[in-house]
Design a protein around this motif. Structure first.
Motif, PDB file in Angstrom:
ATOM      1  N   LEU A 131       0.569  -1.240  -0.330  1.00 30.30           N
ATOM      2  CA  LEU A 131      -0.072   0.499   0.292  1.00 30.30           C
ATOM      3  C   LEU A 131       0.410   1.238   0.298  1.00 30.30           C
ATOM      4  O   LEU A 131       0.400   2.288  -0.966  1.00 30.30           O
ATOM      5  CB  LEU A 131      -1.020   0.220   1.093  1.00 30.30           C
ATOM      6  N   PRO A 132       2.256   1.449   0.738  1.00 34.60           N
ATOM      7  CA  PRO A 132       2.938   2.173   0.728  1.00 34.60           C
ATOM      8  C   PRO A 132       2.931   3.099  -0.660  1.00 34.60           C
ATOM      9  O   PRO A 132       3.510   4.307  -0.939  1.00 34.60           O
ATOM     10  CB  PRO A 132       4.178   2.151   1.434  1.00 34.60           C
ATOM     11  N   PHE A 133       3.153   2.293  -2.128  1.00 35.43           N
ATOM     12  CA  PHE A 133       3.946   2.526  -3.189  1.00 35.43           C
ATOM     13  C   PHE A 133       2.475   2.857  -3.863  1.00 35.43           C
ATOM     14  O   PHE A 133       2.862   3.159  -5.176  1.00 35.43           O
ATOM     15  CB  PHE A 133       4.547   1.318  -3.944  1.00 35.43           C
ATOM     16  N   VAL A 134       1.748   2.793  -3.606  1.00 37.82           N
ATOM     17  CA  VAL A 134      -0.164   3.313  -4.250  1.00 37.82           C
ATOM     18  C   VAL A 134       0.158   4.868  -4.130  1.00 37.82           C
ATOM     19  O   VAL A 134       0.624   5.578  -4.177  1.00 37.82           O
ATOM     20  CB  VAL A 134      -0.656   3.095  -3.744  1.00 37.82           C
ATOM     21  N   ASP A 135       0.275   4.926  -5.866  1.00 40.05           N
ATOM     22  CA  ASP A 135      -0.040   6.220  -6.430  1.00 40.05           C
ATOM     23  C   ASP A 135      -0.610   6.949  -7.437  1.00 40.05           C
ATOM     24  O   ASP A 135      -1.486   7.231  -7.499  1.00 40.05           O
ATOM     25  CB  ASP A 135       1.468   6.346  -7.193  1.00 40.05           C
ATOM     26  N   GLN A 136      -1.643   5.261  -7.422  1.00 40.40           N
ATOM     27  CA  GLN A 136      -2.848   5.946  -8.545  1.00 40.40           C
ATOM     28  C   GLN A 136      -4.569   5.333  -7.736  1.00 40.40           C
ATOM     29  O   GLN A 136      -4.281   4.359  -6.919  1.00 40.40           O
ATOM     30  CB  GLN A 136      -2.947   5.253  -9.704  1.00 40.40           C
ATOM     31  N   VAL A 137      -5.522   6.057  -7.443  1.00 44.16           N
ATOM     32  CA  VAL A 137      -7.024   5.555  -6.609  1.00 44.16           C
ATOM     33  C   VAL A 137      -6.944   4.210  -7.053  1.00 44.16           C
ATOM     34  O   VAL A 137      -7.710   2.976  -6.053  1.00 44.16           O
ATOM     35  CB  VAL A 137      -7.769   6.891  -7.112  1.00 44.16           C
ATOM     36  N   TRP A 138      -7.199   3.619  -8.438  1.00 44.94           N
ATOM     37  CA  TRP A 138      -7.636   2.576  -8.871  1.00 44.94           C
ATOM     38  C   TRP A 138      -6.526   1.224  -8.334  1.00 44.94           C
ATOM     39  O   TRP A 138      -7.185   0.308  -8.217  1.00 44.94           O
ATOM     40  CB  TRP A 138      -7.416   2.023  -9.826  1.00 44.94           C
ATOM     41  N   GLN A 139      -5.045   1.716  -7.950  1.00 46.44           N
ATOM     42  CA  GLN A 139      -4.222   0.358  -7.282  1.00 46.44           C
ATOM     43  C   GLN A 139      -4.907   0.509  -5.566  1.00 46.44           C
ATOM     44  O   GLN A 139      -4.736  -0.756  -4.756  1.00 46.44           O
ATOM     45  CB  GLN A 139      -3.153   1.053  -6.986  1.00 46.44           C
ATOM     46  N   ILE A 140      -5.575   1.186  -5.032  1.00 47.34           N
ATOM     47  CA  ILE A 140      -5.932   0.904  -4.118  1.00 47.34           C
ATOM     48  C   ILE A 140      -7.392   0.108  -4.037  1.00 47.34           C
ATOM     49  O   ILE A 140      -7.060  -1.303  -3.377  1.00 47.34           O
ATOM     50  CB  ILE A 140      -6.857   2.608  -3.331  1.00 47.34           C
ATOM     51  N   TYR A 141      -8.308   0.400  -4.778  1.00 50.49           N
ATOM     52  CA  TYR A 141      -9.151  -0.937  -4.995  1.00 50.49           C
ATOM     53  C   TYR A 141      -8.732  -1.778  -5.527  1.00 50.49           C
ATOM     54  O   TYR A 141      -9.461  -2.815  -4.798  1.00 50.49           O
ATOM     55  CB  TYR A 141     -10.044  -0.119  -6.404  1.00 50.49           C
ATOM     56  N   VAL A 142      -7.842  -2.086  -5.865  1.00 47.97           N
ATOM     57  CA  VAL A 142      -6.623  -3.925  -6.549  1.00 47.97           C
ATOM     58  C   VAL A 142      -6.604  -3.890  -5.068  1.00 47.97           C
ATOM     59  O   VAL A 142      -7.084  -5.665  -4.890  1.00 47.97           O
ATOM     60  CB  VAL A 142      -6.147  -3.500  -7.042  1.00 47.97           C
ATOM     61  N   LEU A 143      -6.054  -3.655  -4.257  1.00 50.98           N
ATOM     62  CA  LEU A 143      -5.047  -4.153  -3.312  1.00 50.98           C
ATOM     63  C   LEU A 143      -6.387  -4.402  -2.440  1.00 50.98           C
ATOM     64  O   LEU A 143      -6.264  -5.121  -1.595  1.00 50.98           O
ATOM     65  CB  LEU A 143      -4.398  -3.352  -2.794  1.00 50.98           C
ATOM     66  N   ILE A 144      -7.097  -3.368  -2.356  1.00 51.76           N
ATOM     67  CA  ILE A 144      -8.404  -3.370  -1.156  1.00 51.76           C
ATOM     68  C   ILE A 144      -9.228  -4.756  -1.353  1.00 51.76           C
ATOM     69  O   ILE A 144      -9.544  -5.850  -0.569  1.00 51.76           O
ATOM     70  CB  ILE A 144      -9.934  -2.515  -1.651  1.00 51.76           C
ATOM     71  N   VAL A 145      -9.212  -4.921  -2.528  1.00 53.49           N
ATOM     72  CA  VAL A 145     -10.163  -6.356  -2.633  1.00 53.49           C
ATOM     73  C   VAL A 145      -9.521  -7.600  -2.422  1.00 53.49           C
ATOM     74  O   VAL A 145      -9.828  -8.689  -1.990  1.00 53.49           O
ATOM     75  CB  VAL A 145     -10.344  -7.205  -4.736  1.00 53.49           C
ATOM     76  N   VAL A 146      -7.926  -7.720  -2.107  1.00 47.99           N
ATOM     77  CA  VAL A 146      -7.102  -8.974  -2.291  1.00 47.99           C
ATOM     78  C   VAL A 146      -6.935  -9.159  -0.718  1.00 47.99           C
ATOM     79  O   VAL A 146      -7.431 -10.388   0.135  1.00 47.99           O
ATOM     80  CB  VAL A 146      -5.558  -8.836  -2.298  1.00 47.99           C
ATOM     81  N   LEU A 147      -6.857  -7.914   0.075  1.00 40.25           N
ATOM     82  CA  LEU A 147      -7.193  -7.655   1.317  1.00 40.25           C
ATOM     83  C   LEU A 147      -7.835  -8.106   2.071  1.00 40.25           C
ATOM     84  O   LEU A 147      -8.134  -8.736   3.021  1.00 40.25           O
ATOM     85  CB  LEU A 147      -5.924  -6.241   1.578  1.00 40.25           C
ATOM     86  N   GLN A 148      -9.213  -7.676   1.214  1.00 40.89           N
ATOM     87  CA  GLN A 148     -10.487  -7.741   2.411  1.00 40.89           C
ATOM     88  C   GLN A 148     -10.821  -9.517   2.162  1.00 40.89           C
ATOM     89  O   GLN A 148     -11.924  -9.702   3.115  1.00 40.89           O
ATOM     90  CB  GLN A 148     -11.536  -7.300   1.996  1.00 40.89           C
ATOM     91  N   SER A 149     -10.713 -10.284   1.208  1.00 44.06           N
ATOM     92  CA  SER A 149     -10.791 -11.580   0.289  1.00 44.06           C
ATOM     93  C   SER A 149     -10.299 -12.965   1.891  1.00 44.06           C
ATOM     94  O   SER A 149     -10.858 -12.470   2.594  1.00 44.06           O
ATOM     95  CB  SER A 149     -10.423 -11.749  -0.570  1.00 44.06           C
ATOM     96  N   ALA A 150      -8.946 -12.021   2.070  1.00 41.98           N
ATOM     97  CA  ALA A 150      -8.503 -12.971   3.354  1.00 41.98           C
ATOM     98  C   ALA A 150      -9.356 -12.479   4.414  1.00 41.98           C
ATOM     99  O   ALA A 150      -9.278 -13.481   5.110  1.00 41.98           O
ATOM    100  CB  ALA A 150      -6.651 -12.483   3.221  1.00 41.98           C
ATOM    101  N   SER A 151      -8.944 -11.116   4.614  1.00 44.61           N
ATOM    102  CA  SER A 151      -9.842 -10.749   5.804  1.00 44.61           C
ATOM    103  C   SER A 151     -11.189 -11.806   6.246  1.00 44.61           C
ATOM    104  O   SER A 151     -11.759 -12.106   7.639  1.00 44.61           O
ATOM    105  CB  SER A 151     -10.066  -8.990   5.824  1.00 44.61           C
ATOM    106  N   ALA A 152     -12.159 -11.631   4.997  1.00 44.50           N
ATOM    107  CA  ALA A 152     -13.606 -12.357   5.032  1.00 44.50           C
ATOM    108  C   ALA A 152     -13.505 -13.613   5.298  1.00 44.50           C
ATOM    109  O   ALA A 152     -14.176 -14.241   5.727  1.00 44.50           O
ATOM    110  CB  ALA A 152     -14.337 -11.930   3.515  1.00 44.50           C
ATOM    111  N   ALA A 153     -12.535 -13.956   4.957  1.00 45.01           N
ATOM    112  CA  ALA A 153     -11.948 -15.843   5.102  1.00 45.01           C
ATOM    113  C   ALA A 153     -12.051 -15.643   6.796  1.00 45.01           C
ATOM    114  O   ALA A 153     -12.002 -16.927   7.595  1.00 45.01           O
ATOM    115  CB  ALA A 153     -11.300 -16.078   4.220  1.00 45.01           C
ATOM    116  N   PHE A 154     -10.824 -14.385   7.070  1.00 46.23           N
ATOM    117  CA  PHE A 154     -10.342 -14.835   8.996  1.00 46.23           C
ATOM    118  C   PHE A 154     -11.709 -14.915   9.749  1.00 46.23           C
ATOM    119  O   PHE A 154     -11.255 -15.265  10.522  1.00 46.23           O
ATOM    120  CB  PHE A 154      -8.956 -14.192   8.436  1.00 46.23           C
ATOM    121  N   THR A 155     -12.026 -13.518   9.807  1.00 46.31           N
ATOM    122  CA  THR A 155     -12.352 -12.891  10.901  1.00 46.31           C
ATOM    123  C   THR A 155     -13.684 -13.734  11.570  1.00 46.31           C
ATOM    124  O   THR A 155     -13.499 -14.694  12.344  1.00 46.31           O
ATOM    125  CB  THR A 155     -13.498 -12.170   9.859  1.00 46.31           C
TER     126      THR A 155
END
Length: 448
Positions: free
Chosen positions: A92-116
């Motif tokens: 995430l610190p290397f993000v410089d475009q808004v769309w990159q936030i969205y892509v990483l959020i999908v991957v991150l929250q898929s893991a959280s959706a299974a973990f929690t």
């Protein structure tokens, strides 16, 4: 509470939850500031979109994860998901475009959706006694509240000396520490569901929730939490910096006020739940939340003045109290509404359905506030919260016994009727702790 922490496996799981929560808390602050850095005045819309993507992921992935939670060793699953989250956050610190936030959020929250939900379903298995489980729920809520209070303070302190990008490093460290603690914990594998098909296992929790009156009530309360909570989660950054004209550090302090309110609720609830029914406590929490958003609407129409900062802190704290009153008892309600074999599916369904409510509220808080301002947005969210409160009060009956007398006119397992009394014409009547399962597909009409 000391006896609870004498339980080694729970102690390790609690530690894993705590460090992961603090890491996530740092990301919550950093993600809002990253959105503001990339989009400026449109940060609310960007953050609202990112959080909407997060909720879509939660809603779709959690039931599927619940369907497979009993098919793999839970400890291995939890550790792998922690590692995935740690790696994504490092990017995430290397993000410089808004769309990159969205892509990483999908991957991150898929893991959280299974973990929690997997993590939540472990607690009833390692703490079978109701008093211990209640204290564990309180401790879990207290941990979440302390994170809401302290991680923004830590973020504020860090932001005084480093860029907000470094906050993501703290998150990654939290996930790695969580993985280490899970590795050292003895986690029993889930009771394997008797349900065969993937589709049946995926939808089992939703079906149980839809057929159980108290769980329908919980869904209405989820809507209240999401409608009011989205004000805090989405609008705090712009409200503090643009409306109040205060600093990034004050964003963290106002979020800390919300966490302080939730701590108050978590400290008071364990004893209260010994005397007061969950329904009463949770509906009271909904009323407190509606009072909180009313205060926020009043602030949004007030004239400029330094007093608004102190008033906002009080309003955010009230919202925290209401949130804690609703969320802490939810685990108890889910536990007594499901059999052990269906518990992973029910916890996953609650995770999914509650985040469906956030999915509705987040875009309103982000996009409507950007287009129309805070006052009309918060009025719309207040109306949504009132609808959730009304639904909860209607769906969750005042009379909500655990043991229910009911009848069977046909049943695949005759052994289930060994204590039943024939009521004529092939109808059998008996009483026991009632939950929705393959034998009991509908709630008895007399207690709906």
């Amino acid at each position: 509470m000391s006896g609870l922490f004498g339980h080694r496996d729970y102690r390790h799981l609690f530690g894993a939850q705590l460090v992961a929560l603090f890491g996530t808390g740092l990301t919550t602050v950093a993600l809002g500031l990253l959105a503001y850095d990339l989009a400026g005045a449109e940060a609310g819309a960007v953050l609202g979109t990112a959080l909407a993507i997060k909720m879509i992921t939660y809603v779709t992935v959690a039931p599927i994860a619940g369907a497979y939670a009993d098919r793999v060793p839970r400890r291995v699953l939890l550790v792998c998901l922690d590692l995935v989250r740690a790696l994504v956050v490092l990017a995430l610190p290397f993000v410089d475009q808004v769309w990159q936030i969205y892509v990483l959020i999908v991957v991150l929250q898929s893991a959280s959706a299974a973990f929690t939900p997997t993590f939540q379903a472990v607690l009833p298995d390692i703490l079978p006694d109701e008093p211990d489980y209640t204290r564990a729920l309180s401790a879990s809520q207290l941990a979440s509240s302390l994170e809401s209070l302290l991680s923004p303070m830590l973020a504020a302190a860090a932001l005084s000396v480093v860029s907000f990008h470094w906050l993501f490093t703290g998150t990654s460290a939290g996930f790695l520490a969580s993985a280490v603690l899970v590795v050292t914990t003895r986690i029993p594998n889930a009771v394997r569901s008797h349900r065969g098909g993937v589709w049946d296992r995926t939808l089992a929790g939703v079906r149980i929730s839809a057929a159980t009156p108290r769980l329908r009530g919980v869904l209405g309360l989820n809507l209240v939490v999401a409608a009011v909570g989205s004000v805090v989660m989405v609008n705090t950054v712009n409200y503090v910096q643009d409306t109040l004209g205060r600093s990034q550090a004050d964003v963290a302090l106002l979020l800390a006020g919300n966490g302080a309110g939730t701590i108050v609720a978590a400290l008071l609830l364990p004893r209260a739940l010994d005397q007061v029914a969950e329904r009463t406590v949770m509906l009271t929490g909904a009323g407190v939340l509606l009072g909180g958003i009313t205060g926020a609407i009043a602030l949004s129409t007030a004239e400029a003045g330094g007093w608004r900062w102190a008033a906002a802190w009080v309003v955010w704290a009230v919202i925290g109290i209401g949130t804690g009153l609703i969320l802490m008892p939810v685990g108890r309600v889910l536990r007594r509404s499901s059999r052990a074999s269906d518990r992973p599916a029910v916890f996953a369904a609650q995770f999914s359905l509650s985040h469906a409510c956030w999915l509705l509220a987040y875009p309103i808080a982000g996009w409507l506030a950007t287009a129309a301002g805070f006052t009309p947005t918060w009025i719309v969210l207040a109306v949504l919260g009132v609808a959730g409160f009304a639904g909860a009060a209607l769906w969750w009956p005042r009379r909500d016994p655990g043991v229910i007398e009911h009848t069977h006119d046909e049943i695949e397992d005759p052994g289930h009727l060994t204590d039943a009394i024939e009521d004529g014409d092939g109808v059998w009547r008996h009483s026991h702790e009632f939950v929705i399962d393959d034998v009991h597909r509908r709630w008895p009409a007399s207690v709906r």
